[in-house]
Design a protein around this motif. Structure first.
Motif, short mmCIF file in Angstrom:
data_model
loop_
_atom_site.label_atom_id
_atom_site.label_comp_id
_atom_site.label_asym_id
_atom_site.label_seq_id
_atom_site.Cartn_x
_atom_site.Cartn_y
_atom_site.Cartn_z
N LEU A 170 -3.38 -7.37 -2.90
CA LEU A 170 -3.32 -6.02 -3.47
C LEU A 170 -4.67 -5.31 -3.45
CD1 LEU A 170 -1.04 -6.83 -6.55
CD2 LEU A 170 -0.39 -5.50 -4.53
N ASN A 171 -5.74 -6.05 -3.69
CA ASN A 171 -7.07 -5.44 -3.79
C ASN A 171 -7.85 -5.46 -2.49
OD1 ASN A 171 -6.74 -4.81 -6.47
ND2 ASN A 171 -7.86 -6.59 -7.24
N GLY A 172 -7.43 -6.28 -1.55
CA GLY A 172 -8.19 -6.45 -0.31
C GLY A 172 -7.90 -5.38 0.72
N PRO A 173 -8.36 -5.58 1.96
CA PRO A 173 -8.13 -4.60 3.02
C PRO A 173 -6.63 -4.41 3.28
CG PRO A 173 -8.97 -6.68 3.91
CD PRO A 173 -9.11 -6.77 2.43
N GLN A 174 -6.24 -3.17 3.49
CA GLN A 174 -4.82 -2.85 3.67
C GLN A 174 -4.44 -2.60 5.13
OE1 GLN A 174 -2.64 -2.87 0.72
NE2 GLN A 174 -4.52 -4.00 0.24
N ASP A 175 -5.36 -2.89 6.05
CA ASP A 175 -5.03 -2.75 7.47
C ASP A 175 -3.83 -3.60 7.84
OD1 ASP A 175 -7.22 -1.15 7.56
OD2 ASP A 175 -8.51 -2.54 8.68
N CYS A 176 -3.71 -4.75 7.21
CA CYS A 176 -2.62 -5.66 7.54
C CYS A 176 -1.26 -5.03 7.24
CB CYS A 176 -2.76 -6.98 6.79
SG CYS A 176 -2.83 -6.83 4.98
N VAL A 177 -1.19 -4.24 6.18
CA VAL A 177 0.08 -3.58 5.82
C VAL A 177 0.46 -2.58 6.90
CG1 VAL A 177 1.26 -2.16 4.11
CG2 VAL A 177 -0.38 -3.90 3.37
#
Length: 388
Positions: free
Chosen positions: A283-290
Motif C-alpha cells: 500500500l505504501n510502496g511504489p505503485q508502478d506494479c499496479v
C-alpha cells in the motif's frame, strides 16, 4: 446422518458441473484453455514478496496477531484512502483488516442481519454477495444488473414490492461478472436512498484499480454522507496480484466496523503477521506494479475482444475488472449458459464460467476471465472460430 439446515438452503454449485466437464476433457488429453475461474495468474510484485520473506525470518512475527489488523496496516489503509480518494479514515475506529473480502463480507452480513431479514444484492453477481445472506438465515432479493438494465430503477421497484423492508444493500462496482461501472453521482443517489429507507450499504470495491480507457472508479465513500450509511471493502488480491495471500480490509461507518471487529474477535486471530507487514509495503510502496498489472489485463482484454469480433462475436470492451461478459451468440442462445459452456469445452477447447452461476439473470451470458496470456487467448479464438 443429521441434515445440515444451513447447507440445505444453498443450491447446487453450478460451476462444479462445468469444472468436472473441464477436468474430464483434460484427462482425455485435450489442451483446455481455462478462462473460467477469476484466479489471477500474475506473480506478486517482488518487493512485496521480499518483505514477506524478511518479516517471516523474525520469530516474534510468528505469534498470534490481532483480528482487526496491526496498527501500522490500518494506518497504511487510511493513508491509501487519503491519497487515492481524498477520504479521511480513522485507523482506530473506521478501518479493519479482513482475511480477504469474502471472509469479511460474510461475517459482516452474519452480524448485521437476523433470520428473515431481507438483503438486496445485484443479480447476476459474485456468489458470496447473496449466499452470505442465505447462510446467515436472511432472505435475498436479486436486483437485475447489466447492459440492458437500469439498476437504480430496478432497485426502486424492488423496494416498493418488498416486505419486510430490506435491511442491507450489497453493491460492487466495477462489477463482477457484468463489468458494469458507475460514476460518483450514482453513489450519491444510493446514499440518499439508504437514508430514506434506513438501510446499510456494503460496497465491494475489489476491482478499484483494474480500470481502462481513462475511466476512474469512484469510491462509495467519496459520496457525501456515505459513512452515515455504510462501508466499503477492498482487496489486495487483484490490484497487487496477491490472491492467495488473503488480505482485504473494510472501512467506513464506525458502528458497522465495530460490529465486524467484535464478531471477528471471537472467530479468528487475524492474518499471519508477516503477510500484514508485506501488505503495508504494497500500500505504501511504489505503485508502478499496479499500473503494470492493469496494463496486462487491458492488453488481454483487447486481444480477446478484437479476436472475438473477427470471428463474429461482438462484445463491448469493459471499462473495468479482469473479465469480459459476453452474451451467448444468437445461434446458441437456446442452450443456456451451462450447456453452452460445456459446448465450448468440447468443441473449442475453452473453459469459461456459465452466467447462471452468478444468478438467474446471467443465463444468457458467459464470463471470460483474463487469466491467460495473449498467445493462449489467440489460441482460444481459433477454437471459437470453428463453432462460429
Amino acid at each position: 446422518m443429521t441434515k445440515f439446515a444451513r447447507l440445505e438452503r444453498l443450491p447446487p454449485y453450478v460451476f462444479a458441473t462445468v469444472n468436472q466437464f473441464k477436468m474430464d476433457a483434460r484427462r482425455s488429453g485435450k489442451d483446455i484453455i481455462d478462462m473460467g475461474m477469476g484466479n489471477p495468474d500474475l506473480g506478486t510484485p517482488q518487493h512485496i514478496v521480499d518483505k514477506l520473506v524478511e518479516a517471516a525470518q523474525k520469530p516474534h512475527n510468528h505469534r498470534y496477531s490481532a483480528s482487526m489488523g496491526i496498527n501500522k496496516l490500518r494506518s497504511a489503509i487510511s493513508d491509501w484512502y487519503q491519497r487515492r480518494f481524498h477520504v479521511s479514515i480513522d485507523p482506530d475506529t473506521e478501518a479493519i483488516a479482513t482475511i480477504g473480502v469474502k471472509e469479511g463480507l460474510a461475517h459482516l452480513i452474519l452480524v448485521t442481519i437476523r433470520p428473515g431479514d431481507v438483503v438486496f444484492t445485484p443479480n447476476p453477481t459474485y456468489p458470496i454477495h447473496p449466499y452470505s445472506a442465505i447462510i446467515s438465515g436472511g432472505d435475498v432479493r436479486g436486483i437485475p444488473v447489466g447492459p440492458d438494465s437500469d439498476f437504480f430503477e430496478n432497485l426502486m421497484s424492488a423496494t416498493k414490492q418488498t416486505w419486510p423492508r430490506p435491511k442491507v444493500l450489497v453493491l460492487s462496482y466495477p462489477h463482477n461478472p457484468t463489468t458494469e461501472v458507475v460514476d460518483l453521482a450514482f453513489f450519491e443517489k444510493i446514499v440518499d436512498y439508504a437514508k430514506e429507507h434506513d438501510m446499510i450499504v456494503i460496497h465491494d470495491f475489489a476491482y478499484a484499480d483494474l480500470v481502462f480507457d481513462e475511466y476512474k472508479a469512484p469510491s462509495f465513500l467519496q459520496a457525501a454522507g456515505a459513512k452515515d450509511v455504510g462501508v466499503e471493502f477492498y482487496s489486495l488480491s487483484k490490484s497487487y496480484s496477491m490472491p492467495g495471500w488473503r488480505v482485504g480490509f473494510c472501512v467506513g461507518n464506525k458502528k458497522i466496523i465495530a460490529a465486524l471487529r467484535r464478531i471477528k474477535s471471537y472467530l479468528d486471530y487475524g492474518i499471519f503477521q508477516p503477510i500484514q507487514i508485506a501488505s503495508i509495503i504494497a500500500l505504501n510502496g511504489p505503485q508502478d506494479c499496479v499500473r503494470e498489472i492493469c496494463d496486462t489485463y487491458r492488453e488481454r482484454r483487447d486481444t480477446l475482444i478484437s479476436g472475438l469480433s473477427r470471428v463474429g462475436w461482438e462484445i463491448n470492451p469493459p471499462k473495468g475488472t479482469m473479465f469480459v461478459w459476453g452474451k451467448i451468440p444468437r445461434q446458441y442462445l437456446h442452450m443456456g449458459s451451462v450447456e453452452f459452456s460445456k459446448f465450448l469445452i468440447e468443441n473449442a477447447q475453452l473453459a469459461v464460467s456459465p452466467g447462471i452461476g452468478f444468478g438467474e439473470y446471467g443465463d444468457d451470458f458467459v464470463r471470460f476471465a483474463l487469466i491467460e496470456n495473449s498467445m493462449r487467448i489467440n489460441q482460444a479464438i481459433r477454437g471459437i472460430r470453428k463453432i462460429m
